[in-house]
Design a protein around this motif. Structure first.
Motif, PDB file in Angstrom:
ATOM      1  N   GLN A   9       0.814  -1.214   0.000  1.00 59.27           N
ATOM      2  CA  GLN A   9       0.000   0.000   0.000  1.00 59.27           C
ATOM      3  C   GLN A   9       0.852   1.271   0.000  1.00 59.27           C
ATOM      4  N   PHE A  10       2.095   1.157  -0.443  1.00 58.70           N
ATOM      5  CA  PHE A  10       3.025   2.283  -0.312  1.00 58.70           C
ATOM      6  C   PHE A  10       2.502   3.540  -1.013  1.00 58.70           C
ATOM      7  N   VAL A  11       2.042   3.396  -2.242  1.00 61.91           N
ATOM      8  CA  VAL A  11       1.588   4.568  -2.993  1.00 61.91           C
ATOM      9  C   VAL A  11       0.382   5.208  -2.309  1.00 61.91           C
ATOM     10  N   SER A  12      -0.550   4.385  -1.855  1.00 61.96           N
ATOM     11  CA  SER A  12      -1.728   4.904  -1.159  1.00 61.96           C
ATOM     12  C   SER A  12      -1.336   5.662   0.100  1.00 61.96           C
ATOM     13  N   LEU A  13      -0.440   5.062   0.883  1.00 57.66           N
ATOM     14  CA  LEU A  13       0.001   5.712   2.114  1.00 57.66           C
ATOM     15  C   LEU A  13       0.797   6.978   1.818  1.00 57.66           C
ATOM     16  N   PHE A  14       1.618   6.925   0.783  1.00 55.58           N
ATOM     17  CA  PHE A  14       2.454   8.075   0.436  1.00 55.58           C
ATOM     18  C   PHE A  14       1.600   9.256  -0.022  1.00 55.58           C
ATOM     19  N   GLY A  17      -0.256  10.709   2.828  1.00 49.38           N
ATOM     20  CA  GLY A  17       0.647  11.512   3.633  1.00 49.38           C
ATOM     21  C   GLY A  17       0.923  12.868   3.018  1.00 49.38           C
ATOM     22  N   LEU A  18       1.067  12.914   1.693  1.00 44.96           N
ATOM     23  CA  LEU A  18       1.275  14.194   1.022  1.00 44.96           C
ATOM     24  C   LEU A  18       0.079  15.119   1.196  1.00 44.96           C
ATOM     25  N   VAL A  19      -1.123  14.549   1.137  1.00 46.47           N
ATOM     26  CA  VAL A  19      -2.338  15.354   1.289  1.00 46.47           C
ATOM     27  C   VAL A  19      -2.390  15.989   2.677  1.00 46.47           C
ATOM     28  N   PHE A  20      -2.240  15.178   3.714  1.00 44.36           N
ATOM     29  CA  PHE A  20      -2.262  15.722   5.065  1.00 44.36           C
ATOM     30  C   PHE A  20      -1.053  16.631   5.312  1.00 44.36           C
ATOM     31  N   GLY A  21       0.096  16.249   4.760  1.00 44.77           N
ATOM     32  CA  GLY A  21       1.285  17.068   4.921  1.00 44.77           C
ATOM     33  C   GLY A  21       1.135  18.449   4.308  1.00 44.77           C
ATOM     34  N   SER A  22       0.407  18.543   3.209  1.00 43.96           N
ATOM     35  CA  SER A  22       0.160  19.841   2.580  1.00 43.96           C
ATOM     36  C   SER A  22      -0.651  20.747   3.496  1.00 43.96           C
ATOM     37  N   GLY A 282       8.903  20.452   6.168  1.00 39.88           N
ATOM     38  CA  GLY A 282       8.520  19.814   7.420  1.00 39.88           C
ATOM     39  C   GLY A 282       7.126  19.237   7.365  1.00 39.88           C
ATOM     40  N   GLY A 283       6.184  19.964   6.764  1.00 40.21           N
ATOM     41  CA  GLY A 283       4.813  19.467   6.660  1.00 40.21           C
ATOM     42  C   GLY A 283       4.716  18.210   5.821  1.00 40.21           C
ATOM     43  N   LEU A 284       5.377  18.214   4.667  1.00 39.07           N
ATOM     44  CA  LEU A 284       5.315  17.054   3.789  1.00 39.07           C
ATOM     45  C   LEU A 284       6.018  15.842   4.403  1.00 39.07           C
ATOM     46  N   VAL A 285       7.184  16.073   5.009  1.00 40.28           N
ATOM     47  CA  VAL A 285       7.906  14.968   5.658  1.00 40.28           C
ATOM     48  C   VAL A 285       7.077  14.393   6.796  1.00 40.28           C
ATOM     49  N   LEU A 286       6.486  15.257   7.587  1.00 41.85           N
ATOM     50  CA  LEU A 286       5.681  14.797   8.720  1.00 41.85           C
ATOM     51  C   LEU A 286       4.468  14.009   8.245  1.00 41.85           C
ATOM     52  N   GLY A 287       3.772  14.523   7.230  1.00 44.45           N
ATOM     53  CA  GLY A 287       2.582  13.837   6.730  1.00 44.45           C
ATOM     54  C   GLY A 287       2.898  12.454   6.189  1.00 44.45           C
ATOM     55  N   LEU A 292       3.027   6.505   6.683  1.00 44.75           N
ATOM     56  CA  LEU A 292       3.754   5.233   6.578  1.00 44.75           C
ATOM     57  C   LEU A 292       3.857   4.552   7.944  1.00 44.75           C
ATOM     58  N   GLY A 293       4.044   5.344   8.985  1.00 43.66           N
ATOM     59  CA  GLY A 293       4.126   4.783  10.327  1.00 43.66           C
ATOM     60  C   GLY A 293       2.835   4.139  10.770  1.00 43.66           C
ATOM     61  N   SER A 294       1.701   4.759  10.400  1.00 44.74           N
ATOM     62  CA  SER A 294       0.405   4.174  10.761  1.00 44.74           C
ATOM     63  C   SER A 294       0.178   2.863  10.023  1.00 44.74           C
TER      64      SER A 294
END
Length: 331
Positions: A9-14, A17-22, A282-287, A292-294
């Motif tokens: 599910q890497f692409v889905s998670l990635f 993450g970009l959406v929330f990170g934005s 920072g936002g994108l890395v965090l998201g 991925l951690g979840s």
């Protein structure tokens, strides 16, 4: 087993993450700009964002958008809602600066006092939204305001349909128009803010006050107006982030800003507090990291992963990933 799930599910998670990170990055810009100019953490910025989420829903009600609204009408309704949310959050940010900060700054109060004022203002704004029904009833206008004040301490959802269409696929994952809109809109607004600070006369004034307030005043820069402008820009971006957040999550409540504010502050520190481009990174890395951690440890560990990442990075790079302050930003 969990690692295999992340790979599958890497692409889905990635992308998630970009959406929330934005969204984190847009909110983080408010924290990082105020810190860059005042060396102050504006903890009430999370409530500036929260007011924007409510303004988004109320604006959609005002324009008559509902579950049947689609196509161009839906896009236009969301654009109007974002504009109203930006104006609302910008107004709240200016009010916050005028009431909670300026009197203290004019008296030369220590930064710790201003920080306490920020925390107090955060609770006041949150509770005002949570008690809007009681306040309207006390003023005798609850019948007039109707659903705008009803169930004021419960979740409030978007009235529009949140079904999105897949635009293209990446390794089996369907990227929707919502994903594209949120990421692109956030990136464009952050680029615009960065260029405004670096290229315009007002932006140079902000950087001058951030670098040396006394010298800037001697050169004719009105520091009070610069501080107002800084709060206004942060509020406008928080309002935009609020609409994008509602597009992604669809729900808000009176205390919705707390966790999002902590995450956005974490993103600002992660990228380098006081650095505009650092807020984006920072936002994108965090998201991406928490998404991925979840997937790896479970959704209940999502927040733990985010803050552990912050601690680890600051152990090795205390200034954050980029580190350069707003006052040292080059034109």
């Amino acid at each position: 087993m969990a690692f295999q799930y992340v790979l599958d599910q890497f692409v889905s998670l990635f992308v998630g993450g970009l959406v929330f990170g934005s969204v984190y990055a847009l909110i983080a810009l408010g924290y990082t700009m105020v810190y860059g100019v005042l060396q102050l953490i504006n903890f009430a910025h999370s409530e500036v964002f929260m007011f924007g989420t409510f303004a988004t829903v109320w604006a959609l009600w005002l324009v008559g958008a509902d579950a049947t609204t689609a196509g161009v009408a839906l896009v236009a309704s969301l654009a109007v809602a974002m504009l109203i949310a930006m104006i609302t959050s910008g107004g709240v940010a200016l009010l916050l600066e005028r009431v909670a900060y300026r009197p203290l700054l004019n008296r030369g109060a220590p930064r710790l006092i201003a920080l306490i004022s920020a925390i107090g203002a955060s609770f006041v704004l949150s509770e005002l939204m949570g008690l809007r029904g009681a306040l309207a009833s006390a003023l005798g206008v609850d019948d007039v305001l109707g659903r705008y004040v009803a169930r004021s301490r419960e979740n409030l959802g978007l009235p529009t349909d949140r079904t999105f269409t897949v635009q293209f696929e990446v390794l089996g994952y369907g990227v929707t128009n919502k994903d594209i809109i949120i990421v692109l809109a956030a990136l464009l607004m952050m680029i615009a803010a960065d260029q405004f600070i670096r290229r315009t006369r007002l932006g140079r004034g902000i950087r001058a006050v951030a670098q040396d307030p006394e010298s800037a005043s001697l050169m004719g820069v009105n520091s009070t107006r610069v501080i107002q402008l800084t709060f206004l820009i942060g509020g406008l971006l928080a309002g935009a982030a609020a609409t994008l957040y509602m597009l992604q999550v669809g729900l808000t409540r009176y205390n919705a800003g707390f966790l999002l504010g902590v995450k956005a502050f974490t993103a600002a520190v992660l990228g380098g507090i006081g650095n505009l481009r650092g807020a984006l990174v920072g936002g994108l890395v965090l998201g991406v990291a928490e998404s991925l951690g979840s997937g790896l440890f479970g959704s209940e560990w999502r927040h733990v992963v985010a803050f552990v990442l912050l601690v680890v990075i600051l152990l090795f790079r205390p200034t954050g990933l980029l580190g350069e302050s707003l006052g040292k930003a080059r034109a």
